[in-house]
Design a protein around this motif. Structure first.
Motif, PDB file in Angstrom:
ATOM      1  N   VAL A 135     -12.862 -20.914  76.579  1.00 43.68           N
ATOM      2  CA  VAL A 135     -11.838 -21.733  77.224  1.00 43.68           C
ATOM      3  C   VAL A 135     -10.968 -20.931  78.185  1.00 43.68           C
ATOM      4  O   VAL A 135     -10.238 -21.514  78.999  1.00 43.68           O
ATOM      5  CB  VAL A 135     -10.945 -22.418  76.163  1.00 43.68           C
ATOM      6  N   HIS A 136     -11.046 -19.594  78.118  1.00 43.04           N
ATOM      7  CA  HIS A 136     -10.215 -18.794  79.032  1.00 43.04           C
ATOM      8  C   HIS A 136     -10.779 -17.379  79.109  1.00 43.04           C
ATOM      9  O   HIS A 136     -11.196 -16.811  78.105  1.00 43.04           O
ATOM     10  CB  HIS A 136      -8.774 -18.740  78.523  1.00 43.04           C
ATOM     11  N   SER A 137     -10.806 -16.808  80.315  1.00 38.92           N
ATOM     12  CA  SER A 137     -11.196 -15.417  80.533  1.00 38.92           C
ATOM     13  C   SER A 137     -10.103 -14.742  81.338  1.00 38.92           C
ATOM     14  O   SER A 137      -9.512 -15.357  82.242  1.00 38.92           O
ATOM     15  CB  SER A 137     -12.532 -15.327  81.292  1.00 38.92           C
ATOM     16  N   MET A 138      -9.830 -13.478  81.024  1.00 40.30           N
ATOM     17  CA  MET A 138      -8.738 -12.795  81.729  1.00 40.30           C
ATOM     18  C   MET A 138      -9.022 -11.300  81.809  1.00 40.30           C
ATOM     19  O   MET A 138      -9.622 -10.717  80.902  1.00 40.30           O
ATOM     20  CB  MET A 138      -7.412 -13.047  81.007  1.00 40.30           C
ATOM     21  N   PRO A 139      -8.630 -10.669  82.912  1.00 42.67           N
ATOM     22  CA  PRO A 139      -8.779  -9.211  83.031  1.00 42.67           C
ATOM     23  C   PRO A 139      -7.799  -8.502  82.102  1.00 42.67           C
ATOM     24  O   PRO A 139      -6.677  -8.970  81.881  1.00 42.67           O
ATOM     25  CB  PRO A 139      -8.468  -8.946  84.498  1.00 42.67           C
ATOM     26  N   VAL A 194     -12.676  -7.363  80.268  1.00 42.55           N
ATOM     27  CA  VAL A 194     -12.433  -8.808  80.281  1.00 42.55           C
ATOM     28  C   VAL A 194     -12.273  -9.277  78.844  1.00 42.55           C
ATOM     29  O   VAL A 194     -13.008  -8.838  77.952  1.00 42.55           O
ATOM     30  CB  VAL A 194     -13.593  -9.570  80.957  1.00 42.55           C
ATOM     31  N   MET A 195     -11.310 -10.174  78.615  1.00 43.36           N
ATOM     32  CA  MET A 195     -11.188 -10.842  77.328  1.00 43.36           C
ATOM     33  C   MET A 195     -11.600 -12.294  77.494  1.00 43.36           C
ATOM     34  O   MET A 195     -11.077 -13.004  78.367  1.00 43.36           O
ATOM     35  CB  MET A 195      -9.760 -10.779  76.774  1.00 43.36           C
ATOM     36  N   ASN A 196     -12.556 -12.731  76.679  1.00 40.19           N
ATOM     37  CA  ASN A 196     -12.964 -14.126  76.647  1.00 40.19           C
ATOM     38  C   ASN A 196     -12.432 -14.763  75.369  1.00 40.19           C
ATOM     39  O   ASN A 196     -12.614 -14.225  74.267  1.00 40.19           O
ATOM     40  CB  ASN A 196     -14.486 -14.256  76.671  1.00 40.19           C
ATOM     41  N   VAL A 197     -11.780 -15.895  75.490  1.00 33.94           N
ATOM     42  CA  VAL A 197     -11.233 -16.609  74.346  1.00 33.94           C
ATOM     43  C   VAL A 197     -12.072 -17.855  74.102  1.00 33.94           C
ATOM     44  O   VAL A 197     -12.246 -18.679  75.008  1.00 33.94           O
ATOM     45  CB  VAL A 197      -9.753 -16.993  74.569  1.00 33.94           C
ATOM     46  N   LYS A 198     -12.600 -17.958  72.871  1.00 32.43           N
ATOM     47  CA  LYS A 198     -13.427 -19.096  72.499  1.00 32.43           C
ATOM     48  C   LYS A 198     -12.672 -20.016  71.547  1.00 32.43           C
ATOM     49  O   LYS A 198     -11.950 -19.548  70.661  1.00 32.43           O
ATOM     50  CB  LYS A 198     -14.722 -18.620  71.829  1.00 32.43           C
ATOM     51  N   LYS A 199     -12.873 -21.310  71.752  1.00 30.85           N
ATOM     52  CA  LYS A 199     -12.304 -22.314  70.859  1.00 30.85           C
ATOM     53  C   LYS A 199     -13.456 -23.162  70.335  1.00 30.85           C
ATOM     54  O   LYS A 199     -14.134 -23.850  71.097  1.00 30.85           O
ATOM     55  CB  LYS A 199     -11.296 -23.187  71.604  1.00 30.85           C
ATOM     56  N   ASP A 258      -8.251 -24.798  64.611  1.00 31.52           N
ATOM     57  CA  ASP A 258      -9.486 -24.591  65.362  1.00 31.52           C
ATOM     58  C   ASP A 258      -9.978 -23.157  65.173  1.00 31.52           C
ATOM     59  O   ASP A 258      -9.208 -22.251  64.844  1.00 31.52           O
ATOM     60  CB  ASP A 258      -9.256 -24.844  66.852  1.00 31.52           C
ATOM     61  N   ARG A 259     -11.263 -22.959  65.386  1.00 29.96           N
ATOM     62  CA  ARG A 259     -11.835 -21.609  65.310  1.00 29.96           C
ATOM     63  C   ARG A 259     -11.584 -20.905  66.635  1.00 29.96           C
ATOM     64  O   ARG A 259     -12.239 -21.174  67.640  1.00 29.96           O
ATOM     65  CB  ARG A 259     -13.331 -21.669  65.003  1.00 29.96           C
ATOM     66  N   ILE A 260     -10.606 -20.005  66.648  1.00 30.45           N
ATOM     67  CA  ILE A 260     -10.231 -19.255  67.843  1.00 30.45           C
ATOM     68  C   ILE A 260     -10.714 -17.820  67.683  1.00 30.45           C
ATOM     69  O   ILE A 260     -10.371 -17.135  66.714  1.00 30.45           O
ATOM     70  CB  ILE A 260      -8.710 -19.271  68.069  1.00 30.45           C
ATOM     71  N   GLU A 261     -11.522 -17.357  68.632  1.00 28.10           N
ATOM     72  CA  GLU A 261     -12.024 -15.992  68.642  1.00 28.10           C
ATOM     73  C   GLU A 261     -11.824 -15.404  70.041  1.00 28.10           C
ATOM     74  O   GLU A 261     -12.300 -15.966  71.024  1.00 28.10           O
ATOM     75  CB  GLU A 261     -13.505 -15.947  68.299  1.00 28.10           C
ATOM     76  N   ALA A 262     -11.133 -14.277  70.082  1.00 30.75           N
ATOM     77  CA  ALA A 262     -10.948 -13.571  71.349  1.00 30.75           C
ATOM     78  C   ALA A 262     -11.803 -12.306  71.324  1.00 30.75           C
ATOM     79  O   ALA A 262     -11.678 -11.490  70.410  1.00 30.75           O
ATOM     80  CB  ALA A 262      -9.484 -13.217  71.551  1.00 30.75           C
ATOM     81  N   ILE A 263     -12.685 -12.153  72.311  1.00 30.00           N
ATOM     82  CA  ILE A 263     -13.552 -10.974  72.401  1.00 30.00           C
ATOM     83  C   ILE A 263     -13.065 -10.132  73.576  1.00 30.00           C
ATOM     84  O   ILE A 263     -13.158 -10.540  74.737  1.00 30.00           O
ATOM     85  CB  ILE A 263     -15.025 -11.368  72.628  1.00 30.00           C
ATOM     86  N   ALA A 264     -12.521  -8.950  73.253  1.00 29.25           N
ATOM     87  CA  ALA A 264     -11.997  -8.044  74.280  1.00 29.25           C
ATOM     88  C   ALA A 264     -12.991  -6.909  74.498  1.00 29.25           C
ATOM     89  O   ALA A 264     -13.221  -6.100  73.594  1.00 29.25           O
ATOM     90  CB  ALA A 264     -10.644  -7.491  73.844  1.00 29.25           C
ATOM     91  N   ASP A 265     -13.566  -6.842  75.697  1.00 29.93           N
ATOM     92  CA  ASP A 265     -14.593  -5.853  76.021  1.00 29.93           C
ATOM     93  C   ASP A 265     -13.958  -4.713  76.813  1.00 29.93           C
ATOM     94  O   ASP A 265     -13.511  -4.906  77.959  1.00 29.93           O
ATOM     95  CB  ASP A 265     -15.714  -6.504  76.832  1.00 29.93           C
ATOM     96  N   ALA A 266     -13.915  -3.530  76.198  1.00 33.92           N
ATOM     97  CA  ALA A 266     -13.285  -2.382  76.851  1.00 33.92           C
ATOM     98  C   ALA A 266     -14.152  -1.787  77.938  1.00 33.92           C
ATOM     99  O   ALA A 266     -13.705  -0.909  78.685  1.00 33.92           O
ATOM    100  CB  ALA A 266     -12.955  -1.313  75.811  1.00 33.92           C
ATOM    101  N   SER A 267     -15.402  -2.260  78.067  1.00 34.89           N
ATOM    102  CA  SER A 267     -16.287  -1.784  79.119  1.00 34.89           C
ATOM    103  C   SER A 267     -16.167  -2.662  80.363  1.00 34.89           C
ATOM    104  O   SER A 267     -15.916  -2.169  81.471  1.00 34.89           O
ATOM    105  CB  SER A 267     -17.731  -1.764  78.626  1.00 34.89           C
ATOM    106  N   SER A 268     -16.297  -3.963  80.177  1.00 35.73           N
ATOM    107  CA  SER A 268     -16.164  -4.872  81.321  1.00 35.73           C
ATOM    108  C   SER A 268     -14.708  -5.172  81.633  1.00 35.73           C
ATOM    109  O   SER A 268     -14.389  -5.696  82.705  1.00 35.73           O
ATOM    110  CB  SER A 268     -16.895  -6.181  81.036  1.00 35.73           C
TER     111      SER A 268
END
Length: 439
Positions: A288-292, A278-283, A266-276
């Protein structure tokens, strides 16, 4: 460009050979040959396809080809095993009435030997080097003074020569994320552009579905291949080398290499934002998942940009000495997913849960709770994408610290190839085999 699912990707086609044309020998004969060549290529096959064994037709191409063994002389003896690859291959029409209409020589790897036909169609000579230590199949088509076709077929082997240029292809066979590049590591340095082109054209990539992609010379011993954008999810990719026996330069010939058979998940992309924080993981495009999270603090800022997961380690001991940190630490770390050679990870950091989603306190890694780190560890694989945005750190380098290949724009990436993409159109074996008259 071909849209067939299994067509070779530009930048990784059969070693290039200039396209050539048959020497003129009469308008009618040229029309007959052309009509046959349009049915099947190469031309030697087309001639046979146009004939019908036992036919009584007056059409000279309607009869079975005669045996041209006595009409054609070849510099490489039939079934020879010691042909010198440093010498050209010569084919000569012996009989005064016979003319050569086509020569088609290929080795076991499917490489076509290019050549020139003389203006009188009496002599053909190879214009490219023979591969060393390989078997060749040679088909010579002729025509007598009555227009009847003839054919001679023979086989020979060339002698092994010189030193070998070995190539290690990567990654290992298996399933990877859509960001995983293909790699080729050479046993010797190659700096000459023409020699690099020989190597690059011999490295063949096929993808299903078909994608646009290119090789890029990282340095004189390493090449990476990537598509213009990420690989499609659930793709099948094959990387092979046709370098064996191929002359790279005087005294240096290509060695064998084990092929790579890679699939993507699957196309898995994790975007980690050093400002907010929060890491959002896309499938496959859906979150599909967000985490501090917490990322690198001042002086240890996390690199900005796209990174490819290199490995997963369930336990790592991290110390201040490993990165030269001025403040001492020695910590057992669980559920660690490596992003760079220099030591950036996504990992469990139970000691900083109070800072996650609030402030950046790490020494460059992306820290999260143990539960979130375990979820991430279990749901990603080598080759998946992790992108850090809005950090105060330096940009992720394309090479030298893991796979930062995707941080280079496509136009710049293509400049790292020795192969002009415009030269690939229609450069299959049938096109490469055509003769051209000498002038």
């Amino acid at each position: 460009m071909s849209n067939r699912p299994d067509s070779p990707i530009p930048g990784a086609l059969t070693p290039g050979i200039p396209s050539t044309s048959i020497s003129p020998a009469g308008r009618n004969r040229r029309r007959l040959v052309k009509s046959c060549a349009m049915l099947l290529a190469p031309l030697t096959v087309g001639l046979a396809a146009c004939g019908t064994s036992g036919s009584t037709s007056s059409d000279p191409l309607a009869s079975s080809p005669y045996d041209a063994t006595d009409a054609v002389a070849v510099s490489a003896g039939a079934d020879s095993r010691d042909v010198d690859p440093e010498k050209p291959l010569d084919v000569t029409a012996e009989s005064g009435a016979d003319k050569i209409t086509d020569v088609f020589a290929t080795d076991a790897a499917g490489r076509v030997l290019p050549g020139d036909l003389s203006a009188d169609s009496k002599h053909w000579r190879s214009t490219g080097p023979l591969a060393a230590g390989v078997r060749y199949d040679l088909q010579v088509s002729t025509e007598n003074d009555e227009g009847a076709p003839g054919r001679r077929t023979l086989h020979f082997e060339t002698k092994p020569q010189g030193k070998h240029l070995d190539v290690k292809l990567g990654p290992d066979n298996g399933t990877y994320g859509v960001g995983q590049p293909l790699t080729a590591e050479l046993s010797r340095r190659v700096k000459n552009p023409k020699q690099r082109e020989i190597i690059e054209r011999a490295l063949r990539v096929k993808s299903r579905p078909h994608v646009e992609g290119s090789w890029h010379w990282v340095d004189s011993k390493e090449l990476h291949f990537r598509p213009r954008s990420y690989w499609p999810a659930h793709a099948s990719i094959t990387l092979t080398s046709a370098l064996k026996g191929l002359k790279v330069r005087k005294g240096l010939y290509g060695g064998s290499a084990a092929p790579v058979r890679m699939k993507t998940g699957d196309r898995i992309e994790a975007i980690a934002d050093a400002s907010s924080l929060v890491m959002n993981v896309k499938k496959n495009g859906r979150t599909v998942h967000s985490m501090p999270i917490t990322t690198g603090k001042a002086g240890y800022e996390t690199r900005n940009g796209i990174k490819v997961i290199l490995a997963k380690e369930s336990f790592v001991r991290m110390t201040s000495a490993s990165i030269g940190a001025s403040d001492f630490y020695d910590l057992p770390v669980y559920w660690a997913t490596r992003l760079t050679n220099s030591g950036e990870y996504v990992h469990g950091a139970p000691w900083s849960v109070g800072s996650q989603g609030v402030s950046n306190t790490s020494h460059g890694c992306t820290g999260m709770s143990s539960g979130n780190a375990r979820w991430f560890f279990d749901n990603v694989r080598q080759g998946d994408i992790v992108q850090h945005v809005n950090t105060a750190g330096e940009s992720m380098a394309p090479f030298g610290n893991g796979f930062g290949d995707w941080n280079m724009g496509w136009k710049q990436w293509r400049k790292g190839s020795t192969v002009d993409p415009g030269k690939h159109e229609g450069s299959g074996p049938a096109d490469a085999a055509r003769l051209r008259p000498q002038v």
